[in-house]
Design an enzyme around this catalytic site. Structure first.
Site, PDB file in Angstrom:
ATOM      1  N   SER A  94      10.407  44.059  -4.556  1.00 39.69           N
ATOM      2  CA  SER A  94      11.619  44.060  -4.549  1.00 39.69           C
ATOM      3  C   SER A  94      11.920  44.816  -6.002  1.00 39.69           C
ATOM      4  CB  SER A  94      12.423  42.809  -4.311  1.00 39.69           C
ATOM      5  OG  SER A  94      13.997  43.126  -4.228  1.00 39.69           O
ATOM      6  N   ASP A 194      14.079  44.268   7.064  1.00 42.74           N
ATOM      7  CA  ASP A 194      14.646  43.807   5.882  1.00 42.74           C
ATOM      8  C   ASP A 194      16.203  43.562   5.581  1.00 42.74           C
ATOM      9  OD1 ASP A 194      14.789  43.605   3.146  1.00 42.74           O
ATOM     10  OD2 ASP A 194      13.003  44.717   2.443  1.00 42.74           O
ATOM     11  N   HIS A 224      12.153  40.575   4.023  1.00 40.40           N
ATOM     12  CA  HIS A 224      12.030  40.947   2.758  1.00 40.40           C
ATOM     13  C   HIS A 224      10.956  40.342   1.685  1.00 40.40           C
ATOM     14  CE1 HIS A 224      13.400  42.968  -0.908  1.00 40.40           C
ATOM     15  NE2 HIS A 224      13.608  41.938  -1.512  1.00 40.40           N
TER      16      HIS A 224
END
Length: 255
Positions: A94, A194, A224
């Site tokens: 991320s 996601d 995610h």
């Protein structure tokens, strides 16, 4: 403020041949990367996963930091690893992927990078208003723990600090502008579903970098926070195969 139990940095001193820097995501902690770090440590590699400034305590602390603080912390850990190990890799999830890309842009000697659901933009309505909204509201509800696996848990803030989010948005622009400077071998894992980072993020990265050694793996069974999800074993083993291959190729070039 004291660090939340479980949010502590992860450190393992192993091989002087290969070192790996792990970068966690926005509002998250090294807890989301610990299993990955332990897998790498078990393979004998030197591993560092710092707790980024403003994380792992209380969400208002994150609003007192910016992307420059997060990047500086990651870069300091990279410098320590570069002084210890012959080949250094950087893996990020991320926003940790955003940090990883920036490190690769600034430090071409990094041997290779692995990204898991990296973030470099958002298509959400209102994103352009973040700098203004951050002056009015300190935070909104967050979405930590986007994990498909039953019982999966991410140690992260339940609130999304808006001033810090605006800084991350600024960081995205900085990273996107220099994606062409990324030439290292790159392995990207992307979740098919996601709820945090849109697919356009991975597309922008793959289209923007100049890496000739480039691969994308789609994770069918994870959301995610894939490092804590069903596909985590595939990420862990795939990253080890990747770094071992790159390290061997670099050694052959020297010979």
């Amino acid at each position: 403020m004291p660090v939340l139990p479980g949010a502590e940095p992860f450190t393992h001193n192993g091989s002087e041949d290969i070192g790996v820097l792990l970068c966690h995501g926005f509002t998250s902690t090294p807890q989301s990367m610990r299993a990955w770090g332990e897998h790498l440590a078990a393979e004998g590699f030197t591993v560092r996963c710092p707790l980024l400034p403003g994380h792992g305590t209380r969400w208002p602390d994150l609003n007192r930091t910016s992307w420059r603080d997060w990047y500086a912390a990651a870069e300091a850990e990279l410098a320590e690893l570069r002084g210890r190990c012959r080949s250094v890799f950087v893996f990020g999830q991320s926003m940790g992927g955003t940090l990883t890309l920036r490190l690769a842009e600034r430090h071409p000697d990094i041997a290779g990078i692995v990204l898991v659901n990296p973030s470099v933009t958002t298509l959400r309505m209102g994103a352009r208003l973040l700098p203004l909204l951050g002056r009015v509201w300190p935070a909104i509800g967050g979405i930590p723990g986007d994990i498909a696996k039953p019982g999966g848990f991410e140690l992260a803030y339940q609130r999304l600090p808006l001033r810090a989010m605006a800084s991350m948005q600024e960081f995205w622009g900085v990273v996107r502008a220099d994606l062409g400077r990324v030439r290292q071998p790159l392995l990207l894992f992307r979740s098919a579903v996601d709820h945090v980072v849109e697919p356009v993020n991975s597309a922008l990265v793959l289209d923007g970098v100049a890496s000739s050694d480039l691969a994308e793996v789609v994770l069918a069974d994870s959301f995610h926070v894939a490092t804590l999800d069903h596909d985590a074993p595939a990420i862990f083993s795939g990253s080890v195969e990747f770094l071992q291959r790159i390290h061997c190729e670099r050694a052959e070039e020297v010979v």
